[in-house]
Design an enzyme around this catalytic site. Structure first.
Site, PDB file in Angstrom:
ATOM      1  N   GLY A   1      -1.370 -24.766  40.067  1.00  0.00           N
ATOM      2  CA  GLY A   1      -2.567 -25.228  40.152  1.00  0.00           C
ATOM      3  C   GLY A   1      -3.449 -25.501  41.418  1.00  0.00           C
TER       4      GLY A   1
ATOM      5  N   THR B   1       3.942 -22.352  40.653  1.00  0.00           N
ATOM      6  CA  THR B   1       2.414 -22.608  40.945  1.00  0.00           C
ATOM      7  C   THR B   1       1.898 -23.738  40.357  1.00  0.00           C
ATOM      8  OG1 THR B   1       2.194 -20.985  39.385  1.00  0.00           O
ATOM      9  CG2 THR B   1       2.289 -20.138  41.541  1.00  0.00           C
TER      10      THR B   1
ATOM     11  N   ALA C   1      -7.612 -14.399  37.050  1.00  0.00           N
ATOM     12  CA  ALA C   1      -6.657 -13.761  37.830  1.00  0.00           C
ATOM     13  C   ALA C   1      -5.999 -14.523  39.256  1.00  0.00           C
ATOM     14  CB  ALA C   1      -7.262 -12.378  38.442  1.00  0.00           C
ATOM     15  N   ALA C   2      -6.154 -15.833  39.113  1.00  0.00           N
ATOM     16  CA  ALA C   2      -5.621 -16.674  39.957  1.00  0.00           C
ATOM     17  C   ALA C   2      -4.248 -16.448  40.228  1.00  0.00           C
ATOM     18  CB  ALA C   2      -6.046 -18.116  39.911  1.00  0.00           C
ATOM     19  N   GLY C   3      -3.345 -16.792  39.318  1.00  0.00           N
ATOM     20  CA  GLY C   3      -1.992 -16.552  39.685  1.00  0.00           C
ATOM     21  C   GLY C   3      -1.509 -15.228  39.928  1.00  0.00           C
ATOM     22  N   ASP C   4      -2.217 -14.062  39.218  1.00  0.00           N
ATOM     23  CA  ASP C   4      -1.999 -12.569  39.704  1.00  0.00           C
ATOM     24  C   ASP C   4      -2.343 -12.439  41.064  1.00  0.00           C
ATOM     25  OD1 ASP C   4      -1.138 -12.392  37.149  1.00  0.00           O
ATOM     26  OD2 ASP C   4      -3.045 -11.520  36.502  1.00  0.00           O
TER      27      ASP C   4
ATOM     28  N   ARG D   1     -15.169 -16.608  41.920  1.00  0.00           N
ATOM     29  CA  ARG D   1     -15.814 -15.175  41.482  1.00  0.00           C
ATOM     30  C   ARG D   1     -15.365 -14.901  39.899  1.00  0.00           C
ATOM     31  NH1 ARG D   1     -13.317 -11.368  46.079  1.00  0.00           N
ATOM     32  NH2 ARG D   1     -14.491 -12.415  48.137  1.00  0.00           N
TER      33      ARG D   1
ATOM     34  N   ASP E   1     -13.819 -19.068  37.764  1.00  0.00           N
ATOM     35  CA  ASP E   1     -13.002 -18.424  36.762  1.00  0.00           C
ATOM     36  C   ASP E   1     -11.819 -18.256  37.589  1.00  0.00           C
ATOM     37  OD1 ASP E   1     -11.787 -16.481  34.889  1.00  0.00           O
ATOM     38  OD2 ASP E   1     -13.489 -14.964  35.365  1.00  0.00           O
TER      39      ASP E   1
ATOM     40  N   ASN F   1      -4.674  -3.433  31.267  1.00  0.00           N
ATOM     41  CA  ASN F   1      -5.462  -3.748  30.027  1.00  0.00           C
ATOM     42  C   ASN F   1      -6.860  -3.392  30.484  1.00  0.00           C
ATOM     43  OD1 ASN F   1      -3.235  -4.775  28.559  1.00  0.00           O
ATOM     44  ND2 ASN F   1      -3.749  -6.844  29.196  1.00  0.00           N
TER      45      ASN F   1
ATOM     46  N   THR G   1     -10.463 -15.827  44.843  1.00  0.00           N
ATOM     47  CA  THR G   1     -10.507 -15.170  43.636  1.00  0.00           C
ATOM     48  C   THR G   1     -11.226 -16.079  42.502  1.00  0.00           C
ATOM     49  OG1 THR G   1      -8.559 -13.986  43.958  1.00  0.00           O
ATOM     50  CG2 THR G   1      -9.012 -14.428  41.527  1.00  0.00           C
TER      51      THR G   1
ATOM     52  N   LYS H   1      -3.019 -28.088  42.910  1.00  0.00           N
ATOM     53  CA  LYS H   1      -2.194 -28.847  43.598  1.00  0.00           C
ATOM     54  C   LYS H   1      -1.632 -28.038  44.657  1.00  0.00           C
ATOM     55  CE  LYS H   1      -0.944 -31.889  39.502  1.00  0.00           C
ATOM     56  NZ  LYS H   1       0.235 -32.083  38.641  1.00  0.00           N
TER      57      LYS H   1
ATOM     58  N   GLY I   1      -4.839  -7.004  32.979  1.00  0.00           N
ATOM     59  CA  GLY I   1      -3.468  -6.911  32.707  1.00  0.00           C
ATOM     60  C   GLY I   1      -2.668  -7.482  33.812  1.00  0.00           C
TER      61      GLY I   1
END
Length: 305
Positions: free
Chosen positions: A223, A221, A251-254, A288, A248, A11, A285, A225, A39
């Site tokens: 978060g 995941t 994109a943490a999980g990615d 930022r 922010d 995206n 990540t 924890k 994306g």
């Protein structure tokens, strides 16, 4: 070096920063606005490429200016883009992200070309999948194309990794049966198993259901924890998160998934080490702004270890 193919979404993101997320019917003034690559698929591919993986991408774009920008961004990180198809008279996928001062976000996605990825295209790039160590996918593209990709992977003994995000209202049994490692968050895990996770006992029960579906590995995941894992050949455990102040979380999980698969051994025996590396990358990540601009490089993760 792990060979990783990502079959997924691309995206162009428009990110808007506000003091807080707006309520229904409310208008807020933004602090800042910027565009960049996004994306879940592209984010995970870039995270893998920046953290030591040899990465190829399979997906679909439109024939617009957004597509050109996304291709340039992927090439900057040395990602093999031969598996990307550009579709005529189709808009490239786009996302509109609102981020507040606490780092929380709301996202609206227009799938565009991502939803038009066909079985025919997947069959045409089967060699890319077959030559990989891992095939990673999410749920922001045409689901039948993911099934086809996972079928090819399983026949070639390629490890399939599914991130069931965004949280599915339903997910096919066939796709789950083709999955080796499932990486959901708590909400996604509840959607698949019907178990709301608040305690360790519920995590164990949910993991049992996932394994009964034929899935060897589960990484949840959680978060701030950390992450819970359960593998049929290894057992289960918990790896705590790295405590930081988030700006922010888009994109943490990615970042976690992309970084994780670069370090995960094919026998999965270093699962805790790989999860810990993913946690470290993700912790950088969230400090930022933006999706892809926030994803760290291996050198940064190692320096901050």
């Amino acid at each position: 070096m792990n060979k990783i193919t990502v079959l997924g979404s691309m995206n162009l993101d428009t990110t808007i920063r506000t003091e807080r997320l707006p309520k229904p019917g409310e208008t807020l003034h933004s602090k800042e606005m910027f565009t960049g690559g996004g994306g879940k698929g592209a984010n995970q591919a870039i995270a893998a490429a920046r953290n030591g993986g040899q990465v190829s991408f399979i997906g679909a774009l439109g024939d617009d200016i957004s597509a050109k920008m996304i291709l340039e961004l992927l090439k900057e990180d040395d990602i093999n883009i031969q598996g990307i198809k550009q579709l005529k008279d189709t808009r490239t996928g786009s996302a509109y992200v609102i981020v507040d001062d606490k780092g929380e976000n709301s996202i609206v996605i227009h799938g565009g070309a991502n939803m038009k990825l066909s079985d025919k295209h997947i069959n045409g790039v089967n060699h890319v999948i077959s030559e990989s160590d891992f095939l990673v996918s999410q749920l922001e593209t045409n689901l039948l194309s993911i099934e086809k990709g996972f079928e090819i992977a399983k026949k070639a003994n390629v490890i399939t990794v599914l991130n069931p995000a965004p949280a599915p209202k339903q997910i096919s049994e066939k796709l789950l049966q083709l999955t080796d490692v499932l990486v959901p968050n708590e909400t996604e895990l509840e959607m698949i198993t019907g178990i709301k996770v608040t305690k360790q006992k519920e995590l164990d029960s949910a993991a049992q259901i996932i394994h009964q579906m034929g899935i060897q590995g589960l990484i949840v995941t959680l978060g701030s924890k950390g992450a819970f894992y359960s593998f049929t050949n290894i057992g289960n455990g918990f790896v705590p998160a790295i405590k930081v102040e988030a700006k922010d979380t888009t994109a943490a999980g990615d970042t976690f998934i992309g970084a994780l698969v670069t370090k995960l051994s094919l026998d999965m025996n270093n699962i805790e080490e790989a999860i810990n590396y993913g946690n470290k990358a993700s912790s950088l990540t969230v400090q930022r702004y933006g999706a892809q601009p926030s994803i760290p490089y291996e050198s940064e993760v190692n320096i901050n270890s």
